[in-house]
Design a protein around this motif. Structure first.
Motif, PDB file in Angstrom:
ATOM      1  N   LEU A 118       6.143  -2.232  -4.692  1.00 37.16           N
ATOM      2  CA  LEU A 118       7.517  -2.428  -5.140  1.00 37.16           C
ATOM      3  C   LEU A 118       8.406  -3.005  -4.042  1.00 37.16           C
ATOM      4  CD1 LEU A 118       7.873   0.952  -7.061  1.00 37.16           C
ATOM      5  CD2 LEU A 118       7.572  -1.320  -8.071  1.00 37.16           C
ATOM      6  N   GLY A 119       7.787  -3.353  -2.914  1.00 33.53           N
ATOM      7  CA  GLY A 119       8.534  -3.959  -1.820  1.00 33.53           C
ATOM      8  C   GLY A 119       9.225  -2.984  -0.902  1.00 33.53           C
ATOM      9  N   VAL A 120       8.872  -1.704  -0.978  1.00 35.38           N
ATOM     10  CA  VAL A 120       9.466  -0.682  -0.112  1.00 35.38           C
ATOM     11  C   VAL A 120       8.488  -0.402   1.021  1.00 35.38           C
ATOM     12  CG1 VAL A 120      10.396   1.650   0.008  1.00 35.38           C
ATOM     13  CG2 VAL A 120      10.674   0.305  -2.088  1.00 35.38           C
ATOM     14  N   LEU A 121       8.880  -0.781   2.246  1.00 38.13           N
ATOM     15  CA  LEU A 121       7.967  -0.746   3.385  1.00 38.13           C
ATOM     16  C   LEU A 121       8.572   0.077   4.521  1.00 38.13           C
ATOM     17  CD1 LEU A 121       7.171  -4.579   3.450  1.00 38.13           C
ATOM     18  CD2 LEU A 121       6.026  -2.817   2.109  1.00 38.13           C
ATOM     19  N   PRO A 122       8.344   1.369   4.557  1.00 38.66           N
ATOM     20  CA  PRO A 122       8.917   2.192   5.623  1.00 38.66           C
ATOM     21  C   PRO A 122       8.277   1.903   6.987  1.00 38.66           C
ATOM     22  CG  PRO A 122       8.382   3.520   3.700  1.00 38.66           C
ATOM     23  CD  PRO A 122       7.729   2.202   3.511  1.00 38.66           C
ATOM     24  N   GLY A 123       9.081   1.418   7.909  1.00 42.48           N
ATOM     25  CA  GLY A 123       8.632   1.250   9.281  1.00 42.48           C
ATOM     26  C   GLY A 123       7.809  -0.002   9.508  1.00 42.48           C
ATOM     27  N   PRO A 124       7.668  -0.399  10.790  1.00 42.17           N
ATOM     28  CA  PRO A 124       6.984  -1.649  11.124  1.00 42.17           C
ATOM     29  C   PRO A 124       5.480  -1.517  11.332  1.00 42.17           C
ATOM     30  CG  PRO A 124       7.977  -0.725  13.093  1.00 42.17           C
ATOM     31  CD  PRO A 124       8.342   0.210  11.954  1.00 42.17           C
ATOM     32  N   LEU A 125       4.950  -0.309  11.455  1.00 43.47           N
ATOM     33  CA  LEU A 125       3.536  -0.150  11.790  1.00 43.47           C
ATOM     34  C   LEU A 125       2.644  -0.502  10.603  1.00 43.47           C
ATOM     35  CD1 LEU A 125       3.687   3.235  13.731  1.00 43.47           C
ATOM     36  CD2 LEU A 125       3.179   0.980  14.713  1.00 43.47           C
ATOM     37  N   PRO A 126       1.450  -1.057  10.863  1.00 44.95           N
ATOM     38  CA  PRO A 126       0.519  -1.344   9.770  1.00 44.95           C
ATOM     39  C   PRO A 126      -0.083  -0.065   9.200  1.00 44.95           C
ATOM     40  CG  PRO A 126      -0.530  -1.798  11.877  1.00 44.95           C
ATOM     41  CD  PRO A 126       0.909  -1.473  12.180  1.00 44.95           C
ATOM     42  N   THR A 127      -0.469  -0.128   7.947  1.00 44.91           N
ATOM     43  CA  THR A 127      -1.168   0.990   7.328  1.00 44.91           C
ATOM     44  C   THR A 127      -2.672   0.852   7.576  1.00 44.91           C
ATOM     45  OG1 THR A 127      -1.634  -0.045   5.203  1.00 44.91           O
ATOM     46  CG2 THR A 127       0.550   0.932   5.493  1.00 44.91           C
ATOM     47  N   GLY A 128      -3.409   1.912   7.289  1.00 41.19           N
ATOM     48  CA  GLY A 128      -4.852   1.800   7.220  1.00 41.19           C
ATOM     49  C   GLY A 128      -5.249   1.029   5.979  1.00 41.19           C
ATOM     50  N   PRO A 129      -6.552   0.738   5.806  1.00 43.37           N
ATOM     51  CA  PRO A 129      -6.993  -0.094   4.688  1.00 43.37           C
ATOM     52  C   PRO A 129      -6.668   0.489   3.316  1.00 43.37           C
ATOM     53  CG  PRO A 129      -8.875   0.844   5.875  1.00 43.37           C
ATOM     54  CD  PRO A 129      -7.676   1.084   6.713  1.00 43.37           C
ATOM     55  N   LEU A 130      -6.636   1.807   3.195  1.00 44.19           N
ATOM     56  CA  LEU A 130      -6.319   2.451   1.922  1.00 44.19           C
ATOM     57  C   LEU A 130      -4.874   2.913   1.842  1.00 44.19           C
ATOM     58  CD1 LEU A 130      -9.505   4.699   1.613  1.00 44.19           C
ATOM     59  CD2 LEU A 130      -9.066   2.554   0.396  1.00 44.19           C
ATOM     60  N   ASN A 131      -4.177   2.906   2.983  1.00 42.00           N
ATOM     61  CA  ASN A 131      -2.835   3.476   3.061  1.00 42.00           C
ATOM     62  C   ASN A 131      -2.845   4.905   2.526  1.00 42.00           C
ATOM     63  OD1 ASN A 131      -0.107   3.727   3.567  1.00 42.00           O
ATOM     64  ND2 ASN A 131       0.524   2.647   1.707  1.00 42.00           N
ATOM     65  N   ALA A 132      -3.758   5.725   3.087  1.00 37.96           N
ATOM     66  CA  ALA A 132      -3.974   7.079   2.586  1.00 37.96           C
ATOM     67  C   ALA A 132      -4.494   7.967   3.698  1.00 37.96           C
ATOM     68  CB  ALA A 132      -4.972   7.063   1.430  1.00 37.96           C
TER      69      ALA A 132
END
Length: 327
Positions: free
Chosen positions: A10-24
Protein backbone atom coordinates in the motif's frame (compact mmCIF):
# COMPACT_ATOMS: atom_id res chain seq x y z
CA UNK A 1 -5.55 -15.27 0.62
CA UNK A 2 -8.20 -12.86 1.94
CA UNK A 3 -7.69 -10.11 -0.63
CA UNK A 4 -6.01 -7.82 1.88
CA UNK A 5 -2.62 -6.13 1.43
CA UNK A 6 0.44 -5.64 3.60
CA UNK A 7 1.71 -2.16 4.41
CA UNK A 8 4.42 -2.16 1.73
CA UNK A 9 1.97 -3.09 -1.00
CA UNK A 10 0.00 0.00 0.00
CA UNK A 11 3.06 2.23 -0.18
CA UNK A 12 3.62 2.50 3.58
CA UNK A 13 7.34 2.01 4.22
CA UNK A 14 8.45 2.53 7.83
CA UNK A 15 12.11 3.47 8.00
CA UNK A 16 14.98 3.31 5.49
CA UNK A 17 16.38 -0.16 6.28
CA UNK A 18 15.75 -3.06 3.88
CA UNK A 19 13.54 -5.94 4.91
CA UNK A 20 14.45 -9.59 4.78
CA UNK A 21 13.22 -11.60 1.78
CA UNK A 22 9.90 -12.46 3.46
CA UNK A 23 9.60 -9.29 5.55
CA UNK A 24 8.74 -11.57 8.48
CA UNK A 25 10.09 -12.92 11.75
CA UNK A 26 10.88 -16.12 9.85
CA UNK A 27 13.67 -14.25 8.05
CA UNK A 28 15.67 -14.99 11.20
CA UNK A 29 17.11 -18.39 10.39
CA UNK A 30 15.61 -21.22 12.41
CA UNK A 31 12.51 -19.33 13.58
CA UNK A 32 9.21 -21.00 12.67
CA UNK A 33 5.59 -19.88 13.11
CA UNK A 34 2.42 -21.95 13.42
CA UNK A 35 -1.25 -21.01 13.80
CA UNK A 36 -4.44 -22.73 14.86
CA UNK A 37 -7.55 -20.70 14.07
CA UNK A 38 -10.99 -21.13 15.64
CA UNK A 39 -13.71 -19.23 13.77
CA UNK A 40 -17.25 -20.59 13.78
CA UNK A 41 -18.63 -17.54 11.97
CA UNK A 42 -20.65 -16.63 15.05
CA UNK A 43 -19.51 -16.46 18.67
CA UNK A 44 -15.98 -17.93 18.52
CA UNK A 45 -13.10 -15.98 16.97
CA UNK A 46 -9.88 -17.01 18.67
CA UNK A 47 -6.88 -19.30 18.30
CA UNK A 48 -3.23 -20.03 18.96
CA UNK A 49 -0.02 -18.68 17.45
CA UNK A 50 3.31 -20.39 18.17
CA UNK A 51 6.76 -18.93 17.58
CA UNK A 52 9.16 -21.86 17.59
CA UNK A 53 12.94 -21.44 17.46
CA UNK A 54 14.69 -24.47 15.97
CA UNK A 55 16.60 -24.71 19.24
CA UNK A 56 14.41 -23.96 22.24
CA UNK A 57 16.86 -24.66 25.02
CA UNK A 58 18.82 -21.87 26.69
CA UNK A 59 18.50 -19.11 24.11
CA UNK A 60 19.44 -15.65 25.42
CA UNK A 61 16.21 -13.77 26.03
CA UNK A 62 14.51 -10.93 27.87
CA UNK A 63 11.01 -9.69 28.64
CA UNK A 64 10.01 -6.05 28.99
CA UNK A 65 6.68 -5.11 30.57
CA UNK A 66 5.32 -1.84 29.26
CA UNK A 67 2.19 -2.23 31.40
CA UNK A 68 1.66 -5.38 33.42
CA UNK A 69 -2.12 -5.73 33.18
CA UNK A 70 -1.93 -9.17 31.60
CA UNK A 71 -0.91 -12.78 31.96
CA UNK A 72 2.50 -13.69 30.58
CA UNK A 73 3.08 -17.15 32.02
CA UNK A 74 6.75 -17.98 32.56
CA UNK A 75 8.07 -14.43 32.28
CA UNK A 76 9.66 -14.17 35.73
CA UNK A 77 12.05 -17.03 35.07
CA UNK A 78 13.09 -15.46 31.78
CA UNK A 79 13.75 -12.24 33.70
CA UNK A 80 15.71 -14.08 36.38
CA UNK A 81 17.88 -16.29 34.18
CA UNK A 82 17.94 -14.42 30.87
CA UNK A 83 17.09 -17.62 29.03
CA UNK A 84 14.25 -18.83 26.80
CA UNK A 85 13.56 -22.54 27.31
CA UNK A 86 10.37 -23.04 25.29
CA UNK A 87 8.50 -21.92 22.20
CA UNK A 88 6.47 -18.74 22.67
CA UNK A 89 2.72 -19.34 22.45
CA UNK A 90 0.03 -16.65 22.17
CA UNK A 91 -3.72 -17.07 22.68
CA UNK A 92 -6.80 -15.46 24.29
CA UNK A 93 -6.80 -14.36 27.92
CA UNK A 94 -8.91 -17.05 29.58
CA UNK A 95 -7.22 -19.81 27.56
CA UNK A 96 -3.66 -18.88 28.52
CA UNK A 97 -3.47 -21.40 31.36
CA UNK A 98 -4.73 -24.30 29.27
CA UNK A 99 -2.25 -23.31 26.59
CA UNK A 100 0.62 -23.28 29.11
CA UNK A 101 -0.28 -26.81 30.20
CA UNK A 102 -0.28 -27.92 26.56
CA UNK A 103 3.18 -26.41 26.02
CA UNK A 104 4.30 -28.40 29.04
CA UNK A 105 3.04 -31.58 27.33
CA UNK A 106 5.01 -30.59 24.22
CA UNK A 107 8.22 -29.94 26.17
CA UNK A 108 7.93 -33.15 28.18
CA UNK A 109 7.69 -35.05 24.91
CA UNK A 110 10.84 -33.38 23.62
CA UNK A 111 12.83 -33.92 26.83
CA UNK A 112 11.87 -37.19 28.55
CA UNK A 113 13.29 -37.57 32.03
CA UNK A 114 13.53 -33.86 32.81
CA UNK A 115 11.61 -32.60 35.84
CA UNK A 116 11.31 -28.84 35.31
CA UNK A 117 10.14 -26.73 32.36
CA UNK A 118 9.24 -23.09 31.82
CA UNK A 119 6.54 -22.60 29.17
CA UNK A 120 6.27 -19.00 27.96
CA UNK A 121 2.67 -18.18 27.03
CA UNK A 122 1.13 -14.75 26.44
CA UNK A 123 -2.36 -13.46 25.72
CA UNK A 124 -4.61 -10.63 24.74
CA UNK A 125 -8.31 -10.32 25.51
CA UNK A 126 -10.36 -11.19 22.42
CA UNK A 127 -13.64 -11.10 24.38
CA UNK A 128 -15.15 -8.28 22.29
CA UNK A 129 -15.57 -10.63 19.31
CA UNK A 130 -15.26 -14.09 20.87
CA UNK A 131 -17.13 -15.82 23.71
CA UNK A 132 -14.05 -15.86 25.88
CA UNK A 133 -15.71 -17.63 28.82
CA UNK A 134 -16.15 -20.78 26.75
CA UNK A 135 -12.37 -21.24 26.82
CA UNK A 136 -12.38 -23.21 23.57
CA UNK A 137 -8.61 -23.75 23.29
CA UNK A 138 -7.65 -27.38 23.83
CA UNK A 139 -4.31 -29.12 24.11
CA UNK A 140 -4.72 -30.34 20.54
CA UNK A 141 -5.11 -26.78 19.23
CA UNK A 142 -1.82 -25.79 20.88
CA UNK A 143 0.03 -28.90 19.76
CA UNK A 144 -1.20 -28.39 16.20
CA UNK A 145 0.23 -24.86 16.17
CA UNK A 146 3.54 -26.05 17.62
CA UNK A 147 3.90 -29.14 15.48
CA UNK A 148 2.71 -27.33 12.36
CA UNK A 149 5.10 -24.39 12.74
CA UNK A 150 7.09 -23.78 9.58
CA UNK A 151 9.21 -21.27 7.73
CA UNK A 152 7.99 -19.07 4.93
CA UNK A 153 5.70 -16.07 5.26
CA UNK A 154 3.34 -16.55 8.23
CA UNK A 155 -0.34 -15.83 7.74
CA UNK A 156 -1.37 -12.42 9.10
CA UNK A 157 -4.54 -10.63 10.15
CA UNK A 158 -7.48 -12.72 11.41
CA UNK A 159 -5.53 -15.89 12.08
CA UNK A 160 -4.34 -17.81 15.12
CA UNK A 161 -4.16 -15.71 18.27
CA UNK A 162 -5.22 -12.66 16.24
CA UNK A 163 -8.52 -14.09 15.00
CA UNK A 164 -10.60 -12.04 17.45
CA UNK A 165 -8.42 -9.04 18.26
CA UNK A 166 -9.07 -5.33 17.69
CA UNK A 167 -6.55 -2.48 17.80
CA UNK A 168 -6.62 1.28 17.38
CA UNK A 169 -10.36 1.18 16.62
CA UNK A 170 -10.13 -1.38 13.78
CA UNK A 171 -10.02 -5.14 13.30
CA UNK A 172 -6.47 -6.27 13.89
CA UNK A 173 -4.70 -9.58 14.41
CA UNK A 174 -1.26 -11.04 13.80
CA UNK A 175 1.38 -9.04 11.93
CA UNK A 176 5.03 -9.56 11.16
CA UNK A 177 8.00 -7.75 9.58
CA UNK A 178 11.80 -7.80 9.49
CA UNK A 179 14.86 -5.66 8.84
CA UNK A 180 18.40 -6.36 7.67
CA UNK A 181 21.43 -4.27 8.55
CA UNK A 182 25.13 -4.36 9.33
CA UNK A 183 26.08 -4.19 12.99
CA UNK A 184 29.48 -4.84 14.49
CA UNK A 185 30.97 -5.59 11.09
CA UNK A 186 28.51 -8.28 10.04
CA UNK A 187 25.00 -8.80 8.68
CA UNK A 188 22.16 -8.89 11.20
CA UNK A 189 18.48 -9.76 10.80
CA UNK A 190 15.79 -8.53 13.20
CA UNK A 191 12.25 -9.89 12.96
CA UNK A 192 9.05 -9.04 14.83
CA UNK A 193 5.66 -10.69 15.25
CA UNK A 194 2.77 -8.98 17.06
CA UNK A 195 -0.61 -9.91 18.51
CA UNK A 196 -2.32 -6.51 18.36
CA UNK A 197 -5.33 -5.76 20.58
CA UNK A 198 -4.79 -2.31 22.06
CA UNK A 199 -6.44 1.09 22.25
CA UNK A 200 -5.63 4.44 20.69
CA UNK A 201 -6.08 6.13 17.31
CA UNK A 202 -4.52 4.51 14.26
CA UNK A 203 -1.65 6.67 13.08
CA UNK A 204 0.11 5.90 9.78
CA UNK A 205 3.46 7.60 9.26
CA UNK A 206 2.38 10.41 11.56
CA UNK A 207 -1.14 10.87 10.14
CA UNK A 208 -4.05 10.08 12.52
CA UNK A 209 -6.76 7.96 10.90
CA UNK A 210 -9.62 7.63 13.39
CA UNK A 211 -12.19 4.95 12.64
CA UNK A 212 -15.02 7.47 13.16
CA UNK A 213 -13.79 9.38 10.11
CA UNK A 214 -12.69 6.53 7.85
CA UNK A 215 -15.67 4.20 8.39
CA UNK A 216 -19.02 6.04 8.17
CA UNK A 217 -21.35 5.01 10.97
CA UNK A 218 -18.68 3.13 12.90
CA UNK A 219 -18.18 4.01 16.52
CA UNK A 220 -14.89 3.75 18.34
CA UNK A 221 -14.21 0.23 19.60
CA UNK A 222 -12.22 0.03 22.84
CA UNK A 223 -12.55 -3.58 24.00
CA UNK A 224 -11.93 -4.24 27.69
CA UNK A 225 -8.58 -5.79 28.48
CA UNK A 226 -6.93 -4.44 25.36
CA UNK A 227 -3.29 -5.46 25.11
CA UNK A 228 -0.34 -6.19 22.83
CA UNK A 229 2.29 -8.93 22.80
CA UNK A 230 5.38 -8.36 20.67
CA UNK A 231 7.97 -11.04 19.90
CA UNK A 232 11.36 -9.91 18.58
CA UNK A 233 13.87 -12.42 17.20
CA UNK A 234 17.38 -11.70 15.97
CA UNK A 235 20.50 -13.53 14.87
CA UNK A 236 22.69 -10.81 16.36
CA UNK A 237 24.94 -12.10 19.16
CA UNK A 238 23.35 -10.33 22.13
CA UNK A 239 23.17 -11.19 25.80
CA UNK A 240 20.01 -11.04 27.91
CA UNK A 241 20.71 -7.51 29.13
CA UNK A 242 21.05 -6.22 25.58
CA UNK A 243 17.93 -8.10 24.50
CA UNK A 244 16.09 -6.30 27.27
CA UNK A 245 17.08 -3.06 25.57
CA UNK A 246 15.62 -4.35 22.29
CA UNK A 247 12.41 -5.37 24.05
CA UNK A 248 11.99 -1.87 25.46
CA UNK A 249 12.30 -0.36 21.99
CA UNK A 250 9.60 -2.74 20.78
CA UNK A 251 7.15 -1.25 23.30
CA UNK A 252 8.22 2.27 22.31
CA UNK A 253 7.29 1.48 18.68
CA UNK A 254 3.63 1.07 19.64
CA UNK A 255 3.53 4.85 20.11
CA UNK A 256 4.32 5.37 16.43
CA UNK A 257 1.02 3.80 15.38
CA UNK A 258 -1.05 5.68 17.98
CA UNK A 259 -1.16 3.42 21.06
CA UNK A 260 -2.87 4.92 24.09
CA UNK A 261 -0.98 2.73 26.61
CA UNK A 262 -4.13 2.63 28.71
CA UNK A 263 -4.63 1.36 32.26
CA UNK A 264 -6.09 -1.95 31.09
CA UNK A 265 -3.55 -2.69 28.37
CA UNK A 266 -1.12 -5.54 29.05
CA UNK A 267 1.80 -4.55 26.82
CA UNK A 268 4.71 -6.99 26.72
CA UNK A 269 7.74 -7.53 24.50
CA UNK A 270 9.81 -10.71 24.40
CA UNK A 271 13.17 -10.61 22.64
CA UNK A 272 15.48 -13.55 21.97
CA UNK A 273 18.61 -14.28 19.97
CA UNK A 274 19.38 -17.42 18.01
CA UNK A 275 23.12 -16.68 18.12
CA UNK A 276 25.79 -17.60 20.63
CA UNK A 277 26.09 -14.48 22.81
CA UNK A 278 29.80 -14.97 23.46
CA UNK A 279 31.17 -12.57 22.51
CA UNK A 280 28.20 -10.21 22.42
CA UNK A 281 28.16 -7.15 20.21
CA UNK A 282 29.44 -4.05 21.99
CA UNK A 283 26.72 -1.70 23.19
CA UNK A 284 28.24 1.10 21.12
CA UNK A 285 27.09 -0.54 17.85
CA UNK A 286 23.50 -1.24 18.92
CA UNK A 287 21.83 1.99 17.80
CA UNK A 288 21.13 0.67 14.27
CA UNK A 289 19.71 -2.53 15.79
CA UNK A 290 17.40 -0.43 17.98
CA UNK A 291 16.23 1.43 14.84
CA UNK A 292 15.63 -1.89 13.08
CA UNK A 293 13.52 -3.16 15.98
CA UNK A 294 11.33 -0.05 16.05
CA UNK A 295 10.81 -0.04 12.28
CA UNK A 296 10.05 -3.77 12.16
CA UNK A 297 7.57 -3.56 15.04
CA UNK A 298 5.85 -0.50 13.54
CA UNK A 299 5.40 -2.30 10.23
CA UNK A 300 4.30 -5.53 11.92
CA UNK A 301 1.62 -3.60 13.80
CA UNK A 302 0.40 -1.98 10.58
CA UNK A 303 0.38 -5.37 8.84
CA UNK A 304 -1.72 -6.77 11.67
CA UNK A 305 -4.42 -4.22 10.84
CA UNK A 306 -4.08 -3.94 7.07
CA UNK A 307 -4.29 -7.74 6.63
CA UNK A 308 -7.37 -8.12 8.88
CA UNK A 309 -10.94 -8.38 7.62
CA UNK A 310 -14.17 -6.96 9.06
CA UNK A 311 -15.47 -9.39 11.68
CA UNK A 312 -18.82 -9.69 13.48
CA UNK A 313 -18.75 -11.84 16.59
CA UNK A 314 -20.38 -12.48 19.93
CA UNK A 315 -23.47 -10.37 20.75
CA UNK A 316 -23.31 -8.87 17.25
CA UNK A 317 -20.17 -6.85 17.97
CA UNK A 318 -18.40 -5.74 14.79
CA UNK A 319 -14.81 -4.68 14.27
CA UNK A 320 -14.17 -3.01 10.90
CA UNK A 321 -11.17 -3.50 8.63
CA UNK A 322 -9.09 -0.46 7.70
CA UNK A 323 -10.59 0.84 4.42
CA UNK A 324 -7.84 1.14 1.80
CA UNK A 325 -9.62 3.80 -0.27
CA UNK A 326 -9.65 6.19 2.69
CA UNK A 327 -6.13 5.20 3.76
Amino acid sequence: MNGRSRARALGVLPGPLPTGPLNAITDVAGVLVGHTTIDDGADLHTGVTAIVPATVRALPAAVHTGNGYGKLVGSTQVDELGVLESPIVLTGTLSVFRAADAVLTYLMGLHPGELSFNPLVGETNDGFLSDIRRRPITERHVLDALEGAHGGLPAEGCVGAGTGTTALGYKAGIGTSSRRLDAGGGPVTVGALVQANFGGTLTVRGVPMPVEELVPGAGRVEPPGNSCVIVVATDAPLDARQLGRLARRAIFAMGRVGASYSHGSGDYAIAFSTADPAPALPDAVLSPVFAAVMDAVEEALLNSLFMATTTTGVEGHTSHAVPYDRL
